[in-house]
Design a protein around this motif. Structure first.
Motif, PDB file in Angstrom:
ATOM      1  N   GLY A 158      22.403  20.532 -43.494  1.00 25.88           N
ATOM      2  CA  GLY A 158      21.832  21.747 -44.067  1.00 25.88           C
ATOM      3  C   GLY A 158      20.615  22.224 -43.292  1.00 25.88           C
ATOM      4  N   GLN A 159      20.380  23.529 -43.338  1.00 27.38           N
ATOM      5  CA  GLN A 159      19.219  24.111 -42.655  1.00 27.38           C
ATOM      6  C   GLN A 159      18.712  25.305 -43.439  1.00 27.38           C
ATOM      7  OE1 GLN A 159      19.845  25.314 -38.562  1.00 27.38           O
ATOM      8  NE2 GLN A 159      17.679  25.079 -38.091  1.00 27.38           N
ATOM      9  N   MET A 160      17.394  25.464 -43.462  1.00 25.41           N
ATOM     10  CA  MET A 160      16.753  26.553 -44.189  1.00 25.41           C
ATOM     11  C   MET A 160      16.363  27.686 -43.232  1.00 25.41           C
ATOM     12  SD  MET A 160      16.995  25.000 -46.980  1.00 25.41           S
ATOM     13  CE  MET A 160      18.146  23.720 -46.436  1.00 25.41           C
ATOM     14  N   PHE A 161      16.520  28.907 -43.701  1.00 28.97           N
ATOM     15  CA  PHE A 161      16.174  30.093 -42.921  1.00 28.97           C
ATOM     16  C   PHE A 161      15.229  30.961 -43.755  1.00 28.97           C
ATOM     17  CE2 PHE A 161      20.105  28.476 -41.296  1.00 28.97           C
ATOM     18  CZ  PHE A 161      20.083  28.723 -39.941  1.00 28.97           C
ATOM     19  N   TYR A 162      14.183  31.467 -43.105  1.00 25.35           N
ATOM     20  CA  TYR A 162      13.139  32.182 -43.835  1.00 25.35           C
ATOM     21  C   TYR A 162      12.607  33.362 -43.011  1.00 25.35           C
ATOM     22  CZ  TYR A 162       9.794  30.038 -40.651  1.00 25.35           C
ATOM     23  OH  TYR A 162       9.113  29.672 -39.516  1.00 25.35           O
ATOM     24  N   THR A 163      11.897  34.255 -43.680  1.00 21.99           N
ATOM     25  CA  THR A 163      11.200  35.353 -43.007  1.00 21.99           C
ATOM     26  C   THR A 163       9.700  35.180 -43.202  1.00 21.99           C
ATOM     27  OG1 THR A 163      11.041  36.883 -44.885  1.00 21.99           O
ATOM     28  CG2 THR A 163      13.129  36.864 -43.652  1.00 21.99           C
ATOM     29  N   SER A 206       4.058  34.972 -47.658  1.00 23.23           N
ATOM     30  CA  SER A 206       3.301  33.831 -47.140  1.00 23.23           C
ATOM     31  C   SER A 206       3.834  32.489 -47.637  1.00 23.23           C
ATOM     32  CB  SER A 206       1.821  33.958 -47.515  1.00 23.23           C
ATOM     33  OG  SER A 206       1.670  34.001 -48.933  1.00 23.23           O
ATOM     34  N   GLY A 207       4.601  32.508 -48.725  1.00 24.04           N
ATOM     35  CA  GLY A 207       5.111  31.252 -49.256  1.00 24.04           C
ATOM     36  C   GLY A 207       6.435  30.817 -48.659  1.00 24.04           C
ATOM     37  N   ASN A 208       7.080  31.684 -47.890  1.00 25.06           N
ATOM     38  CA  ASN A 208       8.433  31.396 -47.415  1.00 25.06           C
ATOM     39  C   ASN A 208       8.523  30.153 -46.528  1.00 25.06           C
ATOM     40  OD1 ASN A 208       9.439  33.546 -48.806  1.00 25.06           O
ATOM     41  ND2 ASN A 208       9.652  34.890 -47.038  1.00 25.06           N
ATOM     42  N   PHE A 209       7.603  30.030 -45.593  1.00 26.76           N
ATOM     43  CA  PHE A 209       7.665  28.889 -44.682  1.00 26.76           C
ATOM     44  C   PHE A 209       7.460  27.586 -45.431  1.00 26.76           C
ATOM     45  CE2 PHE A 209       5.521  25.821 -41.836  1.00 26.76           C
ATOM     46  CZ  PHE A 209       6.574  25.592 -40.964  1.00 26.76           C
ATOM     47  N   ARG A 210       6.521  27.573 -46.365  1.00 27.11           N
ATOM     48  CA  ARG A 210       6.270  26.353 -47.133  1.00 27.11           C
ATOM     49  C   ARG A 210       7.498  25.998 -47.977  1.00 27.11           C
ATOM     50  NH1 ARG A 210       4.635  21.615 -46.586  1.00 27.11           N
ATOM     51  NH2 ARG A 210       4.003  20.582 -48.520  1.00 27.11           N
ATOM     52  N   ASP A 233      21.088  11.803 -41.775  1.00 22.03           N
ATOM     53  CA  ASP A 233      21.195  12.106 -40.340  1.00 22.03           C
ATOM     54  C   ASP A 233      20.699  13.510 -39.992  1.00 22.03           C
ATOM     55  OD1 ASP A 233      22.324   9.613 -39.884  1.00 22.03           O
ATOM     56  OD2 ASP A 233      24.369  10.335 -40.226  1.00 22.03           O
ATOM     57  N   ASN A 234      20.225  14.231 -40.977  1.00 24.31           N
ATOM     58  CA  ASN A 234      19.803  15.615 -40.791  1.00 24.31           C
ATOM     59  C   ASN A 234      18.364  15.665 -40.270  1.00 24.31           C
ATOM     60  OD1 ASN A 234      19.058  18.315 -40.985  1.00 24.31           O
ATOM     61  ND2 ASN A 234      20.078  18.645 -42.939  1.00 24.31           N
ATOM     62  N   ASP A 235      18.205  16.083 -39.010  1.00 21.45           N
ATOM     63  CA  ASP A 235      16.867  16.225 -38.425  1.00 21.45           C
ATOM     64  C   ASP A 235      16.552  17.687 -38.102  1.00 21.45           C
ATOM     65  OD1 ASP A 235      18.602  16.632 -36.340  1.00 21.45           O
ATOM     66  OD2 ASP A 235      17.703  15.148 -34.994  1.00 21.45           O
ATOM     67  N   ARG A 236      17.202  18.596 -38.802  1.00 24.15           N
ATOM     68  CA  ARG A 236      16.977  20.021 -38.561  1.00 24.15           C
ATOM     69  C   ARG A 236      15.619  20.470 -39.087  1.00 24.15           C
ATOM     70  NH1 ARG A 236      21.250  22.809 -36.828  1.00 24.15           N
ATOM     71  NH2 ARG A 236      23.242  21.712 -36.750  1.00 24.15           N
ATOM     72  N   THR A 237      15.155  21.599 -38.591  1.00 20.18           N
ATOM     73  CA  THR A 237      13.906  22.198 -39.040  1.00 20.18           C
ATOM     74  C   THR A 237      14.169  23.628 -39.500  1.00 20.18           C
ATOM     75  OG1 THR A 237      13.401  22.933 -36.778  1.00 20.18           O
ATOM     76  CG2 THR A 237      12.517  20.790 -37.475  1.00 20.18           C
ATOM     77  N   MET A 255      12.080  22.453 -48.851  1.00 16.57           N
ATOM     78  CA  MET A 255      13.519  22.366 -49.099  1.00 16.57           C
ATOM     79  C   MET A 255      14.221  21.590 -47.988  1.00 16.57           C
ATOM     80  SD  MET A 255      15.566  23.254 -51.533  1.00 16.57           S
ATOM     81  CE  MET A 255      14.747  24.650 -52.324  1.00 16.57           C
ATOM     82  N   GLN A 256      13.788  21.800 -46.741  1.00 14.06           N
ATOM     83  CA  GLN A 256      14.388  21.076 -45.617  1.00 14.06           C
ATOM     84  C   GLN A 256      14.155  19.570 -45.770  1.00 14.06           C
ATOM     85  OE1 GLN A 256      16.037  22.929 -42.850  1.00 14.06           O
ATOM     86  NE2 GLN A 256      16.927  20.894 -42.850  1.00 14.06           N
ATOM     87  N   LYS A 257      12.988  19.204 -46.244  1.00 19.90           N
ATOM     88  CA  LYS A 257      12.668  17.794 -46.459  1.00 19.90           C
ATOM     89  C   LYS A 257      13.608  17.177 -47.489  1.00 19.90           C
ATOM     90  CE  LYS A 257       9.017  14.773 -48.231  1.00 19.90           C
ATOM     91  NZ  LYS A 257       7.638  14.725 -48.811  1.00 19.90           N
ATOM     92  N   HIS A 258      13.878  17.905 -48.546  1.00 22.40           N
ATOM     93  CA  HIS A 258      14.762  17.388 -49.583  1.00 22.40           C
ATOM     94  C   HIS A 258      16.204  17.264 -49.082  1.00 22.40           C
ATOM     95  CE1 HIS A 258      12.369  17.000 -53.316  1.00 22.40           C
ATOM     96  NE2 HIS A 258      11.551  17.826 -52.678  1.00 22.40           N
ATOM     97  N   PHE A 259      16.635  18.177 -48.232  1.00 26.64           N
ATOM     98  CA  PHE A 259      17.983  18.070 -47.678  1.00 26.64           C
ATOM     99  C   PHE A 259      18.087  16.881 -46.730  1.00 26.64           C
ATOM    100  CE2 PHE A 259      19.239  21.939 -49.633  1.00 26.64           C
ATOM    101  CZ  PHE A 259      20.618  21.984 -49.546  1.00 26.64           C
ATOM    102  N   ALA A 260      16.990  16.560 -46.060  1.00 27.62           N
ATOM    103  CA  ALA A 260      16.982  15.389 -45.184  1.00 27.62           C
ATOM    104  C   ALA A 260      17.127  14.105 -45.993  1.00 27.62           C
ATOM    105  CB  ALA A 260      15.697  15.356 -44.361  1.00 27.62           C
ATOM    106  N   GLU A 261      16.643  14.132 -47.226  1.00 32.97           N
ATOM    107  CA  GLU A 261      16.811  12.970 -48.101  1.00 32.97           C
ATOM    108  C   GLU A 261      18.256  12.852 -48.570  1.00 32.97           C
ATOM    109  OE1 GLU A 261      13.985  13.627 -51.166  1.00 32.97           O
ATOM    110  OE2 GLU A 261      12.234  13.235 -49.885  1.00 32.97           O
ATOM    111  N   LEU A 262      18.908  13.975 -48.793  1.00 34.00           N
ATOM    112  CA  LEU A 262      20.323  13.977 -49.182  1.00 34.00           C
ATOM    113  C   LEU A 262      21.212  13.629 -48.004  1.00 34.00           C
ATOM    114  CD1 LEU A 262      22.630  14.727 -51.228  1.00 34.00           C
ATOM    115  CD2 LEU A 262      22.443  17.070 -50.340  1.00 34.00           C
TER     116      LEU A 262
END
Length: 217
Positions: free
Chosen positions: A104-109, A113-117, A132-136, A122-129
């Motif tokens: 999984g990977q997250m995409f933002y604009t 100001s809160g989008n990146f955070r 092998d997911n090292d996406r940013t 969310m990316q961190k939580h997908f890495a827990e699921l």
């Protein structure tokens, strides 16, 4: 009350991409969105969907796939605009010509100001699921119709690659989709908690108050 704008993409004539095992993206998106909606509603959040069943959101009488797609996107954008204080989430599945890509990977604009955070949490939580997911998180400013002019907090969530055998198998499994929904819910909960704490700290500073902590060892 926090509001969440749930956008299960595709639907009806628009099936989205298709997993290598034949499962259409639109069904996976809708199921994850519904499961997430149940979690949010149960915990007191107001949830708004762009669709709740296997139907597009285009106007009746519109003829031709291209015109239907245009009408569908315009109507979804109007729904989003009706809830400017809501967090807008769009659940998708990815696909690529090479089957080796996964995760999984997250995409933002940068419109909010809160989008990146939100994307980072969310990316961190997908890495827990997905260990092998090292996406940013990836920036998509001005690239997607529903996101480029959306000023509220907004996140595009690609849960995995339907072109990858393992991801396709997992996402075609209802129990795994429950885990995906809970992963998204957990990411949202952490983001909201962090945001609420920041607001409270700011209010305390304005009122001349400071937080104190007692550490017991």
């Amino acid at each position: 009350m926090n509001q969440f704008k749930r956008y299960p993409p595709h639907g009806g004539f628009d099936g989205g991409c298709v997993a290598i095992n034949g499962t259409p993206e639109k069904d996976i998106n809708l199921d994850i969105a519904q499961k997430l909606g149940e979690l949010l509603s149960f915990n007191g959040y107001e949830v708004v969907f762009t669709r709740k069943d296997d139907n597009a959101v285009c106007d009746e009488g519109v003829v031709g796939i291209r015109n239907q797609k245009t009408s569908d996107m315009e109507n979804r954008l109007e729904i989003i605009k009706q809830y400017p204080s809501a967090i807008f989430l769009s659940v998708h599945q990815n696909q690529f010509t090479e089957s080796k890509y996964s995760g999984g990977q997250m995409f933002y604009t940068t419109n909010n100001s809160g989008n990146f955070r939100l994307a980072t949490i969310m990316q961190k939580h997908f890495a827990e699921l997905q260990p092998d997911n090292d996406r940013t998180p990836k920036l998509i400013d001005n690239k997607l119709y529903l996101f480029k002019d959306t000023m509220q907090e907004a996140l595009l969530i690609e849960c995995g690659f339907l072109s990858n055998p393992k991801d396709a198998e997992n996402l075609s499994n209802e129990e795994y989709r429950k885990k995906v929904a809970f992963t998204i819910y957990s990411g949202l909960s952490d983001y909201i908690s962090e945001k609420t704490e920041e607001v409270n700290n700011k209010e305390n500073e304005e009122n001349g108050e400071t937080e104190s902590f007692l550490y017991m060892q």
